[in-house]
Design an enzyme around this catalytic site. Structure first.
Site, mmCIF file in Angstrom:
data_model
loop_
_atom_site.group_PDB
_atom_site.id
_atom_site.type_symbol
_atom_site.label_atom_id
_atom_site.label_comp_id
_atom_site.label_asym_id
_atom_site.label_seq_id
_atom_site.Cartn_x
_atom_site.Cartn_y
_atom_site.Cartn_z
ATOM 1 N N ASP A 12 1.800 -0.128 1.873
ATOM 2 C CA ASP A 12 0.419 -0.445 0.875
ATOM 3 C C ASP A 12 1.755 -2.025 0.253
ATOM 4 O O ASP A 12 1.013 -2.059 -1.253
ATOM 5 C CB ASP A 12 0.364 0.269 -0.640
ATOM 6 N N ASN A 37 -1.339 8.158 9.222
ATOM 7 C CA ASN A 37 -0.478 8.580 7.764
ATOM 8 C C ASN A 37 -0.468 6.810 7.381
ATOM 9 O O ASN A 37 -0.742 6.372 5.871
ATOM 10 C CB ASN A 37 0.700 8.632 7.985
ATOM 11 N N HIS A 40 -4.942 0.202 6.382
ATOM 12 C CA HIS A 40 -4.491 -1.157 6.049
ATOM 13 C C HIS A 40 -6.276 -1.402 5.480
ATOM 14 O O HIS A 40 -7.123 -1.126 6.470
ATOM 15 C CB HIS A 40 -3.962 -1.634 7.125
ATOM 16 N N THR A 296 -5.648 5.839 3.231
ATOM 17 C CA THR A 296 -5.276 7.327 4.020
ATOM 18 C C THR A 296 -6.319 8.781 2.661
ATOM 19 O O THR A 296 -6.839 9.306 3.827
ATOM 20 C CB THR A 296 -4.251 7.489 4.323
ATOM 21 N N PRO A 300 -4.912 9.338 -6.305
ATOM 22 C CA PRO A 300 -4.137 7.818 -7.356
ATOM 23 C C PRO A 300 -2.252 7.063 -6.728
ATOM 24 O O PRO A 300 -2.068 8.093 -6.352
ATOM 25 C CB PRO A 300 -3.505 8.168 -7.926
HETATM 26 P P1 IMO Z 1 0.655 1.889 5.182
HETATM 27 O O1 IMO Z 1 0.635 1.421 6.402
HETATM 28 C C1 IMO Z 1 1.849 4.404 1.840
HETATM 29 C C2 IMO Z 1 4.303 8.080 2.806
HETATM 30 C C3 IMO Z 1 3.223 9.489 2.295
HETATM 31 C C4 IMO Z 1 4.453 10.286 2.071
HETATM 32 C C5 IMO Z 1 5.561 10.090 3.121
HETATM 33 C C6 IMO Z 1 5.600 10.946 3.686
HETATM 34 O O2 IMO Z 1 -0.385 2.079 5.145
HETATM 35 O O3 IMO Z 1 1.850 0.624 3.961
HETATM 36 P P2 IMO Z 1 4.198 10.868 6.382
HETATM 37 O O4 IMO Z 1 2.759 11.534 5.979
HETATM 38 O O5 IMO Z 1 4.358 9.974 6.562
HETATM 39 O O6 IMO Z 1 4.569 12.208 6.983
HETATM 40 O O7 IMO Z 1 4.212 10.996 4.823
HETATM 41 O O8 IMO Z 1 5.014 8.717 2.901
HETATM 42 N N1 IMO Z 1 3.362 7.745 3.194
HETATM 43 C C7 IMO Z 1 3.031 6.124 3.115
HETATM 44 N N2 IMO Z 1 2.580 5.830 1.626
HETATM 45 N N3 IMO Z 1 1.337 3.752 2.845
HETATM 46 C C8 IMO Z 1 2.021 3.942 4.347
HETATM 47 O O9 IMO Z 1 1.574 3.296 4.766
HETATM 48 C C9 IMO Z 1 2.237 5.139 4.344
HETATM 49 N N4 IMO Z 1 3.192 5.762 5.351
HETATM 50 C C10 IMO Z 1 3.263 6.981 4.639
HETATM 51 O O10 IMO Z 1 2.315 9.177 1.346
HETATM 52 O O11 IMO Z 1 5.165 9.962 1.024
HETATM 53 MG MG MG Z 2 -1.273 2.839 3.061
#
Ligand code: IMO
Ligand code: MG
Length: 434
Positions: A12, A37, A40, A296, A300
């Site tokens: 993020d 997961n 964007h 997703t 918060p």
């Molecule tokens: P983008 O591409 C923020 C976090 C989850 C959790 C950990 C494991 O939007 O930057 P998972 O479902 O992957 O097994 O969860 O990783 N997480 C993210 N947090 N942005 C993401 O992707 C994330 N992808 C996984 O919140 O803590």
């Molecule tokens: Mg994200």
């Protein structure tokens, strides 16, 4: 021009906006890791677009490729392809035959695993990503190439149940794990997806040979990398720049530039250490101004100050050439602006990053302060976009220079708002698209 974009924090960071911007000067955008997961957001004059599987570059690129390192829910993929085509009708979409399939069974297992973890829970997005990568490495996984054969699908799902049934047994998902129904739905989606399937590794390499420009869009962030992140509070794949080779079949030696995206404060979803985390009203204010709720899951996000020690590590591990700084417009609106400059224990500076909750005990984080530059008007922002760093308020300029000198990398992009035009481009190669 071959470029890679990766997040340097916990995901993020604003990768979506940077990739959207860069996709104008690249013909092909490749997504190589993660699945639903990831989330964007891209804001354009035509509206706000939220993508998960489809690259953020799909609004402007001619072609997008979902490579082998991804985990794909084919039913959801078809919905996203439909949305992407509505926004960009000429877009060509290609999906790797080798990518692993996330089934409904995997989403049930994700939830069961979290329950089983108890106090060790990760706070996953519950989209089935972990169990899908587990099956990949257990060599029981379903690949996109299997979707055309219902007998194989059934046999594979039965095998997964055989191996992991104890988790499902007695859970509220046990009755919903109906193999025949899941196979039917997957097979249906498979028919629709089949026209997009190809050997993407061959396609990417032949595009390179033909001289096409390619952008590799990373998902998640460095601290979520399964090796180098804050294990076990990570995702189940690698997320660093080097991942693009194994996850797309394209040599890292051909990548010209790695751009690391840095949010100028930090956020994290789920559990795990966060040395610069803010709590209470300050956190609430930042979360509200920055709209820090998961794309997703809607959860918060935890928020805190930019951490330069963590950033230096991320720059090293990704071999970053140039930084893309985001959310300076949000940060400026706080009544206090801080940046963590280093970690100390018993008055002594400690090197490296904090990976374990235990390491937070007795940790002292030291900060530098910057005077707030306030909420900039659209006019002020456009002046900075036109005239560069010199047109910034002095404390904002000092803030940018502090990040550059701590990391030894210059800022090639500075994002000053959600909209595409609110981007200061300092990297000359990317200004001209050369
Ligand atoms: P983008 O591409 C923020 C976090 C989850 C959790 C950990 C494991 O939007 O930057 P998972 O479902 O992957 O097994 O969860 O990783 N997480 C993210 N947090 N942005 C993401 O992707 C994330 N992808 C996984 O919140 O803590
Ligand atoms: Mg994200």
């Amino acid at each position: 021009m071959i470029t890679a974009v990766v997040g340097l924090q916990f995901g993020d960071e604003g990768k979506g906006k940077i990739v959207d911007f860069l996709s104008e000067m690249h013909q092909v955008v490749v997504k190589f890791n993660g699945g639903r997961n990831a989330g964007h957001t891209v804001v354009t004059q035509a509206g706000t677009f939220k993508f998960h599987l489809i690259p953020s570059g799909s609004l402007r690129a001619k072609e997008v490729i979902l490579a082998n390192g991804m985990t794909i829910d084919p039913i959801f993929l078809m919905e996203e392809i439909k949305n992407a085509k509505a926004a960009n009708p000429a877009i060509v979409v290609r999906v790797s035959r080798l990518a692993h399939v996330v089934t409904e069974l995997h989403t049930f297992l994700d939830k069961c695993e979290e329950e089983a973890r108890g106090e060790f829970k990760i706070g996953t997005t519950a989209k089935g990503i972990g169990p899908t990568y587990e099956d990949k490495y257990a060599r029981t996984g379903v690949r996109m190439d299997d979707l055309g054969n219902p007998d194989i699908l059934k046999a594979k799902l039965q095998l997964i149940i055989k191996m992991k049934g104890t988790l499902l047994h007695g859970s509220k998902y046990e009755d919903q794990a109906e193999v025949d129904r899941i196979v039917r739905e997957l097979h249906e989606a498979g028919k629709a997806v089949s026209e997009y399937l190809c050997d993407t590794e061959i396609m990417i390499n032949s595009h390179f040979s033909e001289g096409m420009s390619i952008l590799f869009e990373g998902s998640h962030g460095t601290m979520l990398d399964v090796d180098f992140g804050m294990y076990p509070y990570v995702t189940s794949s690698n997320t660093i720049s080097g991942t693009l080779s194994v996850s797309s079949g394209f040599s890292f030696r051909k990548v010209g530039k790695v751009i690391g995206v840095v949010k100028t404060y930090m956020s994290r979803v789920g559990e795990g250490p966060f040395p610069t985390e803010l709590h209470g009203p300050k956190a609430d204010t930042l979360r509200e101004i920055g709209h820090e709720y998961g794309t997703t899951t809607g959860r918060p996000r935890r928020v805190g100050w930019l951490d330069l020690q963590l950033l230096k590590y991320a720059v090293m591990i990704n071999d970053v050439d140039s930084l893309a700084l985001t959310s300076l417009d949000t940060l400026g609106q706080l009544d206090q602006i801080r940046v963590a400059t280093g970690y100390y224990r018993d008055g002594e500076r400690i090197e490296g990053i904090i990976r374990k909750n235990d390491d937070l005990k007795g940790l002292e984080v030291r900060y530098a302060e910057f005077s707030p530059w306030g909420k900039l008007s659209d006019e002020d922002i456009m002046k900075i976009v036109e005239n560069g760093i010199e047109a910034m308020p002095p404390s904002m300029k000092e803030f940018v220079r502090t990040i550059e000198s701590a990391t030894g990398r210059s800022a090639g992009f500075i994002s000053l708002g959600n909209r595409r035009e609110k981007t200061l481009v300092l990297d000359p190669a990317l200004k001209s698209g050369a």
